[in-house]
Design a protein around this motif. Sequence first.
Motif, PDB file in Angstrom:
ATOM      1  N   ARG A  51       0.828  -1.213   0.000  1.00  0.00           N
ATOM      2  CA  ARG A  51       0.000   0.000   0.000  1.00  0.00           C
ATOM      3  C   ARG A  51       0.867   1.270   0.000  1.00  0.00           C
ATOM      4  NH1 ARG A  51      -3.141  -3.083   3.847  1.00  0.00           N
ATOM      5  NH2 ARG A  51      -5.188  -3.641   2.986  1.00  0.00           N
ATOM      6  N   ILE A  52       1.914   1.251   0.849  1.00  0.00           N
ATOM      7  CA  ILE A  52       2.796   2.425   0.936  1.00  0.00           C
ATOM      8  C   ILE A  52       3.480   2.695  -0.406  1.00  0.00           C
ATOM      9  CG2 ILE A  52       4.908   3.325   2.003  1.00  0.00           C
ATOM     10  CD1 ILE A  52       4.063   1.830   4.568  1.00  0.00           C
ATOM     11  N   LEU A  53       4.057   1.645  -1.014  1.00  0.00           N
ATOM     12  CA  LEU A  53       4.761   1.812  -2.295  1.00  0.00           C
ATOM     13  C   LEU A  53       3.780   2.221  -3.399  1.00  0.00           C
ATOM     14  CD1 LEU A  53       7.213  -1.244  -2.168  1.00  0.00           C
ATOM     15  CD2 LEU A  53       7.728   1.163  -1.747  1.00  0.00           C
ATOM     16  N   TRP A  54       2.615   1.635  -3.397  1.00  0.00           N
ATOM     17  CA  TRP A  54       1.612   1.982  -4.407  1.00  0.00           C
ATOM     18  C   TRP A  54       1.206   3.453  -4.273  1.00  0.00           C
ATOM     19  CZ3 TRP A  54      -0.082  -0.410  -8.680  1.00  0.00           C
ATOM     20  CH2 TRP A  54      -1.226   0.101  -9.306  1.00  0.00           C
ATOM     21  N   GLY A  55       1.022   3.885  -3.015  1.00  0.00           N
ATOM     22  CA  GLY A  55       0.664   5.272  -2.786  1.00  0.00           C
ATOM     23  C   GLY A  55       1.757   6.232  -3.213  1.00  0.00           C
ATOM     24  N   ILE A  56       3.019   5.861  -2.963  1.00  0.00           N
ATOM     25  CA  ILE A  56       4.139   6.730  -3.342  1.00  0.00           C
ATOM     26  C   ILE A  56       4.239   6.874  -4.853  1.00  0.00           C
ATOM     27  CG2 ILE A  56       6.659   6.906  -3.354  1.00  0.00           C
ATOM     28  CD1 ILE A  56       6.631   5.657  -0.548  1.00  0.00           C
ATOM     29  N   PHE A  57       4.149   5.771  -5.578  1.00  0.00           N
ATOM     30  CA  PHE A  57       4.351   5.813  -7.031  1.00  0.00           C
ATOM     31  C   PHE A  57       3.127   6.318  -7.802  1.00  0.00           C
ATOM     32  CE2 PHE A  57       7.581   2.539  -5.890  1.00  0.00           C
ATOM     33  CZ  PHE A  57       8.702   3.239  -6.330  1.00  0.00           C
ATOM     34  N   GLN A  58       1.928   6.177  -7.234  1.00  0.00           N
ATOM     35  CA  GLN A  58       0.725   6.560  -7.959  1.00  0.00           C
ATOM     36  C   GLN A  58       0.225   7.963  -7.615  1.00  0.00           C
ATOM     37  OE1 GLN A  58      -0.794   4.755 -10.419  1.00  0.00           O
ATOM     38  NE2 GLN A  58       0.926   3.307 -10.219  1.00  0.00           N
ATOM     39  N   SER A  59       0.670   8.536  -6.489  1.00  0.00           N
ATOM     40  CA  SER A  59       0.178   9.845  -6.073  1.00  0.00           C
ATOM     41  C   SER A  59       1.027  10.962  -6.688  1.00  0.00           C
ATOM     42  CB  SER A  59       0.209   9.964  -4.542  1.00  0.00           C
ATOM     43  OG  SER A  59      -0.634   8.987  -3.960  1.00  0.00           O
ATOM     44  N   ASP A  60       0.347  12.094  -6.943  1.00  0.00           N
ATOM     45  CA  ASP A  60       1.066  13.262  -7.462  1.00  0.00           C
ATOM     46  C   ASP A  60       1.846  13.955  -6.352  1.00  0.00           C
ATOM     47  OD1 ASP A  60      -0.030  12.781  -9.963  1.00  0.00           O
ATOM     48  OD2 ASP A  60      -1.804  14.003  -9.548  1.00  0.00           O
ATOM     49  N   GLY A  61       1.323  13.925  -5.154  1.00  0.00           N
ATOM     50  CA  GLY A  61       2.015  14.504  -4.014  1.00  0.00           C
ATOM     51  C   GLY A  61       2.043  13.509  -2.867  1.00  0.00           C
ATOM     52  N   ILE A  62       3.048  13.629  -2.005  1.00  0.00           N
ATOM     53  CA  ILE A  62       3.231  12.665  -0.905  1.00  0.00           C
ATOM     54  C   ILE A  62       2.806  13.303   0.401  1.00  0.00           C
ATOM     55  CG2 ILE A  62       4.915  11.297   0.383  1.00  0.00           C
ATOM     56  CD1 ILE A  62       6.596  11.125  -2.133  1.00  0.00           C
ATOM     57  N   GLN A  63       1.939  12.588   1.135  1.00  0.00           N
ATOM     58  CA  GLN A  63       1.559  12.987   2.485  1.00  0.00           C
ATOM     59  C   GLN A  63       2.387  12.156   3.465  1.00  0.00           C
ATOM     60  OE1 GLN A  63      -2.724  12.590   2.953  1.00  0.00           O
ATOM     61  NE2 GLN A  63      -2.913  14.825   2.898  1.00  0.00           N
ATOM     62  N   TYR A  64       3.372  12.808   4.058  1.00  0.00           N
ATOM     63  CA  TYR A  64       4.302  12.077   4.927  1.00  0.00           C
ATOM     64  C   TYR A  64       3.618  11.572   6.194  1.00  0.00           C
ATOM     65  CZ  TYR A  64       7.982  13.821   1.880  1.00  0.00           C
ATOM     66  OH  TYR A  64       8.770  14.087   0.780  1.00  0.00           O
ATOM     67  N   SER A  65       2.608  12.276   6.649  1.00  0.00           N
ATOM     68  CA  SER A  65       1.888  11.816   7.844  1.00  0.00           C
ATOM     69  C   SER A  65       1.214  10.469   7.586  1.00  0.00           C
ATOM     70  CB  SER A  65       0.844  12.855   8.259  1.00  0.00           C
ATOM     71  OG  SER A  65      -0.112  13.041   7.220  1.00  0.00           O
ATOM     72  N   ALA A  66       0.686  10.289   6.349  1.00  0.00           N
ATOM     73  CA  ALA A  66       0.045   9.014   6.007  1.00  0.00           C
ATOM     74  C   ALA A  66       1.067   7.884   5.963  1.00  0.00           C
ATOM     75  CB  ALA A  66      -0.665   9.143   4.666  1.00  0.00           C
ATOM     76  N   LEU A  67       2.268   8.179   5.451  1.00  0.00           N
ATOM     77  CA  LEU A  67       3.318   7.143   5.385  1.00  0.00           C
ATOM     78  C   LEU A  67       3.770   6.741   6.781  1.00  0.00           C
ATOM     79  CD1 LEU A  67       5.526   8.502   2.441  1.00  0.00           C
ATOM     80  CD2 LEU A  67       3.716   6.789   2.357  1.00  0.00           C
ATOM     81  N   VAL A  68       3.953   7.757   7.659  1.00  0.00           N
ATOM     82  CA  VAL A  68       4.389   7.447   9.027  1.00  0.00           C
ATOM     83  C   VAL A  68       3.307   6.655   9.761  1.00  0.00           C
ATOM     84  CG1 VAL A  68       4.984   8.448  11.269  1.00  0.00           C
ATOM     85  CG2 VAL A  68       5.902   9.445   9.172  1.00  0.00           C
TER      86      VAL A  68
END
Length: 484
Positions: A144-161
């Motif tokens: 999920r984390i990798l998919w979100g990083i590669f598919q999103s235009d911007g990164i929400q670091y709070s969501a990753l943490v």
Amino acid sequence: MNSFFLYFKDPKVEQQYQISNQHSKRLSTFMCLSFGFIVAFIIKVVQSSHEKNNNGFILNLSMLIYLVVQLIFVWKNNQYLRLGIILLNHSVTIFFIAFEDRSGVDNQMAMLQGVNQMAATYLLVLTGEYIDGMITIIILQIFRILWGIFQSDGIQYSALVTSTMLILYINYYNYQYNKAKRSQYQLTLADTRWEDILKKLLLQQSYLILQFQEENLHFSVKQIRNCEKLFKTDEEAYAFLKQATNQNKIMQNVIYDLIREFKKNNQQTFNNTFLINFQKRIIRAEISIYQGDTPTILFLFKDFFNERKTNAKVVLYQYKQMLKLIVKILNRINQHTFCQNKYQSIQRKLIFIHLVQDIKNNIKLKKIQLNDFLNNAIKLHQNVKVNVQYNCSPSIETSINILQIVILQIFENIKSSQILIRTCYTKENKILCQFEGQFNLEKILKFKDYFETPFLLLFESYEIKNQTLEFIFPQSIDIPFSIY
């Protein structure tokens, strides 16, 4: 129980846990969720076909076929159930994340679909084993984390943490949940065993129950019953463990060694019989160890505490039998000039009765020459041809009245016309006595079982086979007391 992967070290207990407590629940959950996903994808296939969404139709139909095939395969091959749960969890989650056609689906429906999928995922994790859930949670959350990083235009670091922290939190909770289930099963198993054991104990039976605290190497007394002739209080029971011996070793140390061996072999139960020396007495005790949260030890004292009252009827019957035997001897002597075989047979029976009565009163210890002792026994059995091979002249200190009974029983149960008696030293310089020939093993074994304690006293070891009886003697035995 393994502290990291949470499995029982005893394979039998692990198998029993999987079959009795987990398999049926796990299979029903897998079947229900698989059936639910199949219904959902049937609806998706119909909906995509109605909307003429070819791409969605192909993807949903492919997933539907996979789910049906997997359900049938696991249903017929239950041994792959755990693998089926892992694959179901991964396939459905990855499909909804990477391949789900969301065209025409608003945010509210997408959120509801995501919540349903997450609930099904976590239900499968709770149903499976801890190690299976840990693998599933880590792999899917990283995906999920990798998919979100590669598919999103911007990164929400709070969501990753937050996602990273969730991996740790969910794994910790899953660990505690599975550990609690297994600990409860282990306690239930131990309680059930003890209930079965204690139900079989008669109220008059003498026993001591201990628990061993591994942290401080300390015994705690849990229950004492009918042990007044040895100890009455917990303190006296502790003193018993420090004063009683088995083969010149303090019982407390004997139990330490047994528990060490018990845990080393990952056993669930241990049972053995010991002869315990305590205050110039011998006690035959059965010692059992059971593994629950802590090792529990049961001392079951046999025979020693049972008061034996003289049975007048038995004494009168034995007296009458003795008189009849004496009369038979006198009649034979008076009527026949030569009746040596009959006379010796009656003589042996009289000797045997006398010896059995004698050992009930005391045990006579004496140092004897084994070969001479055997020669005297041979003289009483002149109807049997005996060949001897005395390869040594051993001197032993033993209980002569008990040994006489054993030798008489061997000779009385000879089936062949001749036997061979051999004495020699073993490689360990122990005294070995062998009898070779045909014997009535059934009667000899019954006699051995009846006189179990004397056998344990007389011989360091023994072996009763089809045509060979082997006995290894200790140099001496120390019995300054009466067994009976």
